[in-house]
Enzyme design. Structure first.
Site, short mmCIF file in Angstrom:
data_model
loop_
_atom_site.label_atom_id
_atom_site.label_comp_id
_atom_site.label_asym_id
_atom_site.label_seq_id
_atom_site.Cartn_x
_atom_site.Cartn_y
_atom_site.Cartn_z
N ASP A 10 0.85 -1.20 0.00
CA ASP A 10 0.00 0.00 0.00
C ASP A 10 0.89 1.26 0.00
O ASP A 10 0.87 2.04 0.94
CB ASP A 10 -0.93 0.00 1.23
CG ASP A 10 -0.18 -0.06 2.57
OD1 ASP A 10 0.97 -0.55 2.60
OD2 ASP A 10 -0.74 0.41 3.59
N HIS A 241 9.59 -0.41 9.26
CA HIS A 241 8.53 -1.43 9.27
C HIS A 241 8.67 -2.38 8.07
O HIS A 241 9.08 -3.53 8.22
CB HIS A 241 7.15 -0.75 9.22
CG HIS A 241 6.80 0.02 10.45
ND1 HIS A 241 6.76 -0.54 11.70
CD2 HIS A 241 6.46 1.33 10.62
CE1 HIS A 241 6.42 0.39 12.59
NE2 HIS A 241 6.23 1.52 11.96
#
Ligand code: BDR
Ligand code: CA
Length: 313
Positions: A10, A241
């Site tokens: 995303d 992340h």
């Protein structure tokens, strides 16, 4: 031997960094980018995935658009305060000239796994909707995938989207519970480790010396992301992340893992919380669930150095 990976993404500033990191890693053969809502709507995620491959001069890699909404709810909307209005640090990038394939992410994921049994690793770095849809459409992907290495969840630390939940899982908890419940090898790279991988401003500044199209893009988009981490965590730099999931595929020895079953809370204020089975006694909600390889510790300096080396080599 290179490993075929599909990055479900995303993008997203840290997604962009993870995609570039994977493209620069000779151990990995990125066979496609499938897109999902999360940091931005799926349509913009798809545009950004195409843009990123153009920046990397890798438009030979297909992009496939995924679901617009979670499997049991409506998408709650983007997070411009983290990733910018465009998901890429407010850069006003030109539209891509390349186009997404004319199929769905779930169908394309199934086709790839079933055509290359045992050879495809899924690397989801966004909400798990496409992966859950693929599993529902063709459950045999579970025995034909090589491995699933996902960024998401929080086993024994607080969340980031809410006090309880990590953003990717919070965006589609029902999908996540299906993915953690399927009979395949899943590694969860969650906040337990990613909140320990700190890329400092000094680390980031070194990208400026490289001057490649990819590092230039990273340098241009990062100020928005750094600003968020400074405000939210008082951090000197960023937590890594999505690149941490890519790093696990390249070198799992960077991490220490535990073997726990994972259930995902789908109700109330803890919606999206990933609960590990923890002790020896397996209570009913976790019974008959496969074990998940949950990352609980990480060699942060070595991980940051690995990503850095790949981007400057
Ligand atoms: C995850 O949420 C998104 O903001 C990041 O891209 C990452 O995938 C971290 O919780
Ligand atoms: Ca992401």
């Amino acid at each position: 031997m290179t490993r075929k990976i599909i990055i479900d993404t995303d993008p997203g500033i840290d997604d962009a960094m993870a995609i570039f990191f994977a493209l620069r890693s000779p151990e990995l053969d990125v066979i496609g980018l499938t897109t999902i809502f999360g940091n931005v709507h799926t349509t913009l995620a798809t545009t950004n995935a195409l843009r990123l491959l153009e920046i990397a001069n890798r438009s030979d890699i297909p992009v496939i658009k995924g679901a617009d909404n979670p499997i049991a709810a409506e998408y709650e909307g983007p997070v411009p305060f983290v990733h910018g209005n465009d998901g890429q640090g407010n850069l006003d990038l030109p539209p891509p000239t390349s186009k997404a394939l004319d199929t769905t992410a779930a169908e394309w994921i199934i086709e790839q796994i079933m055509t290359h049994p045992g050879k495809v690793t899924l690397v989801p770095i966004g909400p798990l909707t496409n992966i859950a849809l693929a599993l529902r459409l063709e459950p045999r992907i579970a025995e034909n995938v090589q491995e699933v290495v996902l960024m998401g969840g929080n086993a024994v630390v607080p969340g980031n989207a809410t006090p309880a939940a990590e953003a990717n899982i919070h965006n589609d908890p029902e999908a996540a519970d299906l993915v953690f419940g399927a009979n395949w090898r899943v590694t969860m790279i969650g906040l337990d480790v990613t909140h320990r991988v700190n890329m400092t401003r000094a680390d980031i500044a070194r990208y400026a010396e490289v001057g490649s199209a990819m590092t230039n893009h990273v340098m241009r988009m990062l100020p928005v992301y750094q600003g968020y981490f400074e405000k939210a965590y008082g951090s000197d730099g960023i937590y890594v992340h999505d690149s941490s999931a890519v790093a696990y595929v390249i070198d799992p020895t960077l991490f220490r893992t535990e073997s726990w079953s994972i259930r995902v809370e789908t109700m109330g204020i803890s919606r999206g919380k990933t609960w590990p089975s923890l002790g020896e006694v397996v209570l009913p909600p976790w019974q008959n669930r496969p074990r998940v390889n949950v990352a609980v510790d990480v060699d942060s300096p070595r991980l940051v150095a690995l990503e850095h080396a790949r981007m400057i080599e």
